[in-house]
Design a protein around this motif. Structure first.
Motif, PDB file in Angstrom:
ATOM      1  N   VAL A  68       4.782   6.745  -1.025  1.00 53.10           N
ATOM      2  CA  VAL A  68       4.551   7.936  -1.959  1.00 53.10           C
ATOM      3  C   VAL A  68       5.903   8.427  -2.071  1.00 53.10           C
ATOM      4  O   VAL A  68       6.839   8.618  -1.251  1.00 53.10           O
ATOM      5  CB  VAL A  68       3.838   8.966  -1.388  1.00 53.10           C
ATOM      6  CG1 VAL A  68       3.885  10.218  -2.108  1.00 53.10           C
ATOM      7  CG2 VAL A  68       2.462   8.418  -1.313  1.00 53.10           C
ATOM      8  N   PHE A 126       1.588   1.191   1.796  1.00 53.60           N
ATOM      9  CA  PHE A 126       1.694   1.988   0.892  1.00 53.60           C
ATOM     10  C   PHE A 126       2.859   2.797   0.813  1.00 53.60           C
ATOM     11  O   PHE A 126       3.579   2.789   1.832  1.00 53.60           O
ATOM     12  CB  PHE A 126       0.358   2.823   0.707  1.00 53.60           C
ATOM     13  CG  PHE A 126      -0.883   2.288   1.088  1.00 53.60           C
ATOM     14  CD1 PHE A 126      -1.523   2.018  -0.166  1.00 53.60           C
ATOM     15  CD2 PHE A 126      -1.507   2.059   2.107  1.00 53.60           C
ATOM     16  CE1 PHE A 126      -2.616   1.293  -0.013  1.00 53.60           C
ATOM     17  CE2 PHE A 126      -2.727   1.171   2.327  1.00 53.60           C
ATOM     18  CZ  PHE A 126      -3.359   0.995   1.150  1.00 53.60           C
ATOM     19  N   GLU A 176       0.117  11.520  -5.147  1.00 56.73           N
ATOM     20  CA  GLU A 176      -0.474  12.593  -4.124  1.00 56.73           C
ATOM     21  C   GLU A 176      -1.754  13.372  -4.911  1.00 56.73           C
ATOM     22  O   GLU A 176      -2.376  13.884  -4.487  1.00 56.73           O
ATOM     23  CB  GLU A 176       0.796  13.578  -3.881  1.00 56.73           C
ATOM     24  CG  GLU A 176       1.617  13.136  -3.002  1.00 56.73           C
ATOM     25  CD  GLU A 176       2.551  14.275  -2.532  1.00 56.73           C
ATOM     26  OE1 GLU A 176       2.187  15.284  -1.794  1.00 56.73           O
ATOM     27  OE2 GLU A 176       3.904  14.318  -3.087  1.00 56.73           O
ATOM     28  N   LEU A 217       1.396   5.102  -3.998  1.00 55.44           N
ATOM     29  CA  LEU A 217       0.315   6.063  -4.476  1.00 55.44           C
ATOM     30  C   LEU A 217       0.654   7.445  -4.910  1.00 55.44           C
ATOM     31  O   LEU A 217       2.038   7.584  -4.649  1.00 55.44           O
ATOM     32  CB  LEU A 217      -0.580   6.505  -2.914  1.00 55.44           C
ATOM     33  CG  LEU A 217      -1.071   4.997  -2.248  1.00 55.44           C
ATOM     34  CD1 LEU A 217      -1.611   5.550  -0.870  1.00 55.44           C
ATOM     35  CD2 LEU A 217      -2.141   4.686  -2.911  1.00 55.44           C
ATOM     36  N   GLY A 269      -8.233   8.900   5.818  1.00 57.60           N
ATOM     37  CA  GLY A 269      -8.680   7.761   5.309  1.00 57.60           C
ATOM     38  C   GLY A 269      -9.462   6.886   6.322  1.00 57.60           C
ATOM     39  O   GLY A 269      -9.972   6.054   5.863  1.00 57.60           O
ATOM     40  N   ARG A 282      -3.559  12.898   5.424  1.00 55.44           N
ATOM     41  CA  ARG A 282      -4.308  11.957   4.580  1.00 55.44           C
ATOM     42  C   ARG A 282      -4.692  10.378   5.201  1.00 55.44           C
ATOM     43  O   ARG A 282      -5.711   9.922   4.958  1.00 55.44           O
ATOM     44  CB  ARG A 282      -3.608  11.789   3.382  1.00 55.44           C
ATOM     45  CG  ARG A 282      -3.575  13.301   2.392  1.00 55.44           C
ATOM     46  CD  ARG A 282      -3.006  13.138   1.074  1.00 55.44           C
ATOM     47  NE  ARG A 282      -3.883  12.696   0.184  1.00 55.44           N
ATOM     48  CZ  ARG A 282      -3.845  12.795  -1.113  1.00 55.44           C
ATOM     49  NH1 ARG A 282      -2.943  13.170  -1.693  1.00 55.44           N
ATOM     50  NH2 ARG A 282      -4.792  11.944  -1.926  1.00 55.44           N
ATOM     51  N   TRP A 311      -7.337   9.077  -2.805  1.00 55.76           N
ATOM     52  CA  TRP A 311      -7.060   7.697  -1.709  1.00 55.76           C
ATOM     53  C   TRP A 311      -8.203   7.100  -1.280  1.00 55.76           C
ATOM     54  O   TRP A 311      -9.115   7.929  -0.659  1.00 55.76           O
ATOM     55  CB  TRP A 311      -5.848   7.971  -0.836  1.00 55.76           C
ATOM     56  CG  TRP A 311      -4.603   8.417  -1.332  1.00 55.76           C
ATOM     57  CD1 TRP A 311      -4.412   8.545  -2.710  1.00 55.76           C
ATOM     58  CD2 TRP A 311      -3.384   8.788  -0.595  1.00 55.76           C
ATOM     59  NE1 TRP A 311      -3.163   9.040  -2.763  1.00 55.76           N
ATOM     60  CE2 TRP A 311      -2.630   9.589  -1.636  1.00 55.76           C
ATOM     61  CE3 TRP A 311      -3.451   8.952   0.600  1.00 55.76           C
ATOM     62  CZ2 TRP A 311      -1.155   9.657  -1.187  1.00 55.76           C
ATOM     63  CZ3 TRP A 311      -2.055   9.433   1.276  1.00 55.76           C
ATOM     64  CH2 TRP A 311      -0.978   9.816   0.231  1.00 55.76           C
ATOM     65  N   ASP A 312      -8.497   5.760  -1.186  1.00 57.83           N
ATOM     66  CA  ASP A 312      -9.513   5.144  -0.475  1.00 57.83           C
ATOM     67  C   ASP A 312      -9.269   5.177   1.160  1.00 57.83           C
ATOM     68  O   ASP A 312     -10.139   5.021   1.694  1.00 57.83           O
ATOM     69  CB  ASP A 312      -9.591   3.930  -1.156  1.00 57.83           C
ATOM     70  CG  ASP A 312     -10.131   3.571  -2.457  1.00 57.83           C
ATOM     71  OD1 ASP A 312     -10.811   4.520  -2.828  1.00 57.83           O
ATOM     72  OD2 ASP A 312      -9.670   2.838  -3.438  1.00 57.83           O
ATOM     73  N   ASP A 345      -3.715  11.905  -6.676  1.00 61.97           N
ATOM     74  CA  ASP A 345      -4.916  10.897  -6.983  1.00 61.97           C
ATOM     75  C   ASP A 345      -5.734  11.088  -5.724  1.00 61.97           C
ATOM     76  O   ASP A 345      -5.211  11.250  -4.712  1.00 61.97           O
ATOM     77  CB  ASP A 345      -4.399   9.688  -7.477  1.00 61.97           C
ATOM     78  CG  ASP A 345      -3.827   9.484  -8.652  1.00 61.97           C
ATOM     79  OD1 ASP A 345      -3.921  10.447  -9.496  1.00 61.97           O
ATOM     80  OD2 ASP A 345      -3.034   8.314  -8.831  1.00 61.97           O
TER      81      ASP A 345
END
Length: 431
Positions: free
Chosen positions: A55, A53, A42, A40, A286, A282, A46-47, A44
């Motif tokens: 980063v 995942f 940062e 992923l 989510g 985050r 996120w779903d 963008d």
């Protein structure tokens, strides 16, 4: 080959491919991608939700597994480590020299054992950034050397070697006139660029000698950067191997590999920065968590700060606590300090003992001699910043901060076994 020897060979491969923190983070990403993790970014959106995942932020990496059963108050099981090691970093004007020698201008990074870097074939590694902002990893072959003065010119050297950090620690890399040479061109060629394309660089010196198993029974492992790639590798391996647990009590397993620990952790990718907190917020957002649910999750979460520690040195046993003599091959250390240089407390120690028992792994306690200053880790920083209960552990070493450190073959394997249990165990840490 035993399981411990198989893992130590893989640790050697990881260290060899990771001469800088940027390479360590990148190689971690390569391994995670191969295991089904998704990168992923940062910037963008996120779903959220379940999955595997990771980063990368500069030379740091955070990876996690969110189980399908995760809710707003699911706890985090975090293993923290760091990707950087003591070394030397290129200065802004790196091409220097005199008396017909080409030398590299370097700044000391962290606290290396200076004498251990003498008379070794060394490489340059790190990242260069072009004027358009593109980043390129670079890693030269053997290029530099810190040549030691011959004993004929310093007859008292064996009575005490004193190295001036500015005068003596500028490695040679060629012959000629520094006004007509450019060290950056060598880095540019490695990245298929021209020196004029480079707008900035973060480049360190790295030893080129390959890791090696040795000893009467193959019980020792020598390598550069075991502090602290031994912990990063254990965390990566354990996270990839973590047993799938879809029960309602399954934790969110997190590996946080920070940069800049050796220089105080005060950076955007260091443990004093916001990286881990950003990611945890985050992840919980989510899952639909608000501030109250997040605080409830943090209150029952747990962090294992994994960083290398000291084994008893047979020639300097008086420098160690007289009642605590951890040895190579005796299992990972539980690091304890009354002044909170390490974060381990009684509930955390009890939890660690239970993890080790359930994983079938031995462990040893480490505490400093009262007259020896105690180093520190990311543990106190993480606990202070997040309020999550934290303990400090790590693989015992000799020659810490040397260009080539020494551990036991069994200890990284045992740390990985406990980390795997920690990532997979139901969310029942101490409160």
């Amino acid at each position: 080959m035993t399981a411990a020897h198989a893992q130590i060979a893989d640790l050697g491969a990881y260290v060899s491919a990771s001469p800088s923190s940027f390479h360590a983070a990148h190689q971690g990403g390569v391994r995670l991608e191969a295991a089904g993790f998704t990168r992923l970014h940062e910037a963008d959106a996120w779903d959220g939700g379940p999955g595997r995942f990771y980063v990368i932020r500069d030379g740091a990496l955070i990876a996690w597994i969110t189980p399908p059963s995760a809710t707003e108050t699911t706890v985090f099981h975090i293993l923290g480590a760091h990707t950087d090691s003591p070394s030397f970093k290129l200065k802004p004007k790196p091409t220097i020299g005199r008396h017909g020698w080409l030398q590299a201008g370097v700044e000391i990074y962290g606290g290396p054992l200076l004498n251990s870097w003498l008379d070794r074939e060394l490489a340059l590694a790190g990242r260069v950034v072009t004027h358009d902002g593109a980043e390129h990893l670079v890693h030269t072959g053997p290029l530099l050397r810190f040549p030691q003065l011959a004993i004929h010119l310093d007859r008292s050297v064996n009575d005490g070697l004193k190295l001036d950090k500015q005068q003596h620690m500028n490695p040679v890399w060629g012959l000629g006139d520094p006004a007509r040479a450019d060290l950056l061109q060598i880095l540019a060629v490695d990245a298929d660029l021209e020196a004029r394309d480079i707008g900035g660089f973060d480049v360190v010196v790295a030893d080129t000698q390959q890791p090696r198993v040795f000893g009467a029974d193959g019980e020792f492992f020598a390598s550069g950067r075991l502090d602290n790639l031994s912990s990063v590798h254990a965390g990566l391996t354990a996270l990839i191997q973590a047993t799938r647990n879809d029960a309602g009590s399954a934790p969110i397993a997190v590996l946080a590999a920070f940069d800049h620990e050796e220089v105080g952790s005060g950076s955007r990718s260091g443990a004093s920065g916001p990286f881990l907190e950003d990611m945890l917020h985050r992840i919980s957002a989510g899952l639909g968590a608000g501030e109250e649910q997040r605080r409830r999750a943090f209150a029952s979460s747990f962090c294992v700060s994994a960083d290398a520690g000291h084994a008893v040195h047979p020639n300097y046993a008086e420098r160690h606590d007289p009642a605590n003599h951890p040895v190579l091959g005796g299992g990972p250390l539980l690091k304890i300090n009354a002044n909170q240089r390490y974060t381990t407390d009684a509930p955390g120690a009890a939890y660690w003992a239970r993890l080790c028992r359930d994983a079938g792994a031995p462990y040893q306690e480490f505490v400093s001699n009262n007259v020896m200053p105690c180093g520190s880790t990311i543990g106190p920083l993480t606990a202070t910043r997040l309020g999550i209960r934290t303990i400090d552990v790590g693989v015992p070493l000799l020659s810490m901060h040397s260009a080539r450190e020494l551990c036991g073959v069994e200890d990284p394997y045992q740390l990985t076994r406990v980390a795997r249990r920690f990532f997979s165990v139901p969310q029942d840490p101490v409160s």
